[in-house]
Design a protein around this motif. Structure first.
Motif, PDB file in Angstrom:
ATOM      1  N   SER A 136       4.793  45.328  -2.406  1.00  0.00           N
ATOM      2  CA  SER A 136       4.583  46.317  -1.353  1.00  0.00           C
ATOM      3  C   SER A 136       3.133  46.785  -1.328  1.00  0.00           C
ATOM      4  O   SER A 136       2.551  46.988  -0.262  1.00  0.00           O
ATOM      5  CB  SER A 136       5.507  47.509  -1.559  1.00  0.00           C
ATOM      6  N   CYS A 137       2.543  46.964  -2.488  1.00  0.00           N
ATOM      7  CA  CYS A 137       1.169  47.472  -2.561  1.00  0.00           C
ATOM      8  C   CYS A 137       0.166  46.489  -1.950  1.00  0.00           C
ATOM      9  O   CYS A 137      -0.846  46.909  -1.390  1.00  0.00           O
ATOM     10  CB  CYS A 137       0.785  47.745  -4.007  1.00  0.00           C
ATOM     11  N   LEU A 138       0.450  45.201  -2.057  1.00  0.00           N
ATOM     12  CA  LEU A 138      -0.495  44.200  -1.569  1.00  0.00           C
ATOM     13  C   LEU A 138      -0.643  44.224  -0.054  1.00  0.00           C
ATOM     14  O   LEU A 138      -1.615  43.718   0.493  1.00  0.00           O
ATOM     15  CB  LEU A 138      -0.070  42.795  -2.031  1.00  0.00           C
ATOM     16  N   THR A 139       0.341  44.799   0.625  1.00  0.00           N
ATOM     17  CA  THR A 139       0.229  44.914   2.080  1.00  0.00           C
ATOM     18  C   THR A 139       0.168  46.386   2.505  1.00  0.00           C
ATOM     19  O   THR A 139       0.375  46.693   3.678  1.00  0.00           O
ATOM     20  CB  THR A 139       1.431  44.246   2.779  1.00  0.00           C
ATOM     21  N   CYS A 140      -0.117  47.276   1.571  1.00  0.00           N
ATOM     22  CA  CYS A 140      -0.022  48.701   1.894  1.00  0.00           C
ATOM     23  C   CYS A 140      -1.377  49.403   1.737  1.00  0.00           C
ATOM     24  O   CYS A 140      -2.172  49.450   2.654  1.00  0.00           O
ATOM     25  CB  CYS A 140       1.057  49.345   1.018  1.00  0.00           C
ATOM     26  N   GLY A 141      -1.609  49.971   0.570  1.00  0.00           N
ATOM     27  CA  GLY A 141      -2.860  50.701   0.340  1.00  0.00           C
ATOM     28  C   GLY A 141      -2.833  52.121   0.864  1.00  0.00           C
ATOM     29  O   GLY A 141      -3.860  52.808   0.866  1.00  0.00           O
ATOM     30  N   ALA A 142      -1.674  52.601   1.296  1.00  0.00           N
ATOM     31  CA  ALA A 142      -1.603  53.942   1.896  1.00  0.00           C
ATOM     32  C   ALA A 142      -2.056  55.037   0.937  1.00  0.00           C
ATOM     33  O   ALA A 142      -2.744  55.971   1.340  1.00  0.00           O
ATOM     34  CB  ALA A 142      -0.176  54.216   2.371  1.00  0.00           C
ATOM     35  N   CYS A 143      -1.687  54.929  -0.325  1.00  0.00           N
ATOM     36  CA  CYS A 143      -2.067  55.982  -1.276  1.00  0.00           C
ATOM     37  C   CYS A 143      -3.578  55.980  -1.538  1.00  0.00           C
ATOM     38  O   CYS A 143      -4.156  57.024  -1.836  1.00  0.00           O
ATOM     39  CB  CYS A 143      -1.270  55.856  -2.570  1.00  0.00           C
ATOM     40  N   CYS A 144      -4.211  54.820  -1.391  1.00  0.00           N
ATOM     41  CA  CYS A 144      -5.652  54.710  -1.617  1.00  0.00           C
ATOM     42  C   CYS A 144      -6.432  55.275  -0.428  1.00  0.00           C
ATOM     43  O   CYS A 144      -7.651  55.404  -0.486  1.00  0.00           O
ATOM     44  CB  CYS A 144      -6.033  53.260  -1.843  1.00  0.00           C
TER      45      CYS A 144
ATOM     46  N   SER B 155       6.973  60.151  -2.813  1.00  0.00           N
ATOM     47  CA  SER B 155       5.656  60.304  -2.165  1.00  0.00           C
ATOM     48  C   SER B 155       5.166  58.974  -1.603  1.00  0.00           C
ATOM     49  O   SER B 155       4.579  58.923  -0.522  1.00  0.00           O
ATOM     50  CB  SER B 155       4.627  60.848  -3.160  1.00  0.00           C
ATOM     51  N   CYS B 156       5.405  57.912  -2.329  1.00  0.00           N
ATOM     52  CA  CYS B 156       5.019  56.581  -1.865  1.00  0.00           C
ATOM     53  C   CYS B 156       5.769  56.235  -0.585  1.00  0.00           C
ATOM     54  O   CYS B 156       5.166  55.803   0.406  1.00  0.00           O
ATOM     55  CB  CYS B 156       5.299  55.555  -2.961  1.00  0.00           C
ATOM     56  N   PHE B 157       7.076  56.433  -0.597  1.00  0.00           N
ATOM     57  CA  PHE B 157       7.861  56.084   0.581  1.00  0.00           C
ATOM     58  C   PHE B 157       7.501  56.981   1.763  1.00  0.00           C
ATOM     59  O   PHE B 157       7.441  56.530   2.912  1.00  0.00           O
ATOM     60  CB  PHE B 157       9.364  56.150   0.251  1.00  0.00           C
TER      61      PHE B 157
HETATM   62  S1  SF4 Z   1       1.723  53.963  -1.126  1.00  0.00           S
HETATM   63 FE1  SF4 Z   1       0.536  53.102  -2.842  1.00  0.00          FE
HETATM   64  S2  SF4 Z   1       2.057  52.743  -4.468  1.00  0.00           S
HETATM   65 FE2  SF4 Z   1       3.169  52.984  -2.547  1.00  0.00          FE
HETATM   66  S3  SF4 Z   1       3.447  50.869  -1.796  1.00  0.00           S
HETATM   67 FE3  SF4 Z   1       1.584  51.741  -0.850  1.00  0.00          FE
HETATM   68  S4  SF4 Z   1      -0.087  51.029  -2.187  1.00  0.00           S
HETATM   69 FE4  SF4 Z   1       1.831  50.812  -3.337  1.00  0.00          FE
END
Ligand code: SF4
Ligand code: SF4
Length: 104
Positions: free
Chosen positions: A6-14, A92-94
């Motif tokens: 999930s993180c490889l296509t996300c990055g929302a927390c960053c 928080s991630c979701f």
């Molecule tokens: S919010 Fe962060 S921890 Fe959650 S899936 Fe996205 S990149 Fe990963």
């Protein structure tokens, strides 16, 4: 952010939190990628402005991303994952992804 799929296509927390690290973490986190907050604390550049986006995040949020200092990332990044150590979803991630956490 972890290395989960999930993180490889996300990055929302960053691209959401101010990423704060302790001075001692500069033994691995490159100083040039940080701003000093006070005597003991630093933050990742790009995360202390609005809208935040960590300088170490490459790619497009929600499409494909990579942390260029993944092996050396701050402790707070290591601790924020899609799932907690006990296997429960990190709400928080979701929430950041606009998703309802799955039942645990
Ligand atoms: S919010 Fe962060 S921890 Fe959650 S899936 Fe996205 S990149 Fe990963
Ligand atoms: S250091 Fe890496 S994992 Fe941490 S916020 Fe920046 S891009 Fe994300």
């Amino acid at each position: 952010m972890n290395a989960g799929n999930s993180c490889l296509t996300c990055g929302a927390c960053c691209a959401h939190f101010r990423i704060v690290l302790h001075r001692e973490e500069l033994l691995h986190v490159p100083l040039k990628l940080t701003n000093q907050l006070n005597e003991q604390s630093f933050c990742m550049k790009g995360t202390d402005v609005y809208p935040p986006r960590c300088i170490a995040l490459e790619g497009e949020v929600g499409q494909g991303v990579r942390c260029i200092i993944y092996a050396d990332r701050p402790q707070v990044c290591r601790e924020f994952n899609e799932y907690e150590l006990d296997g429960s979803p990190n709400p928080s991630c979701f929430k950041l992804r606009g998703m309802v956490p799955p039942p645990h």
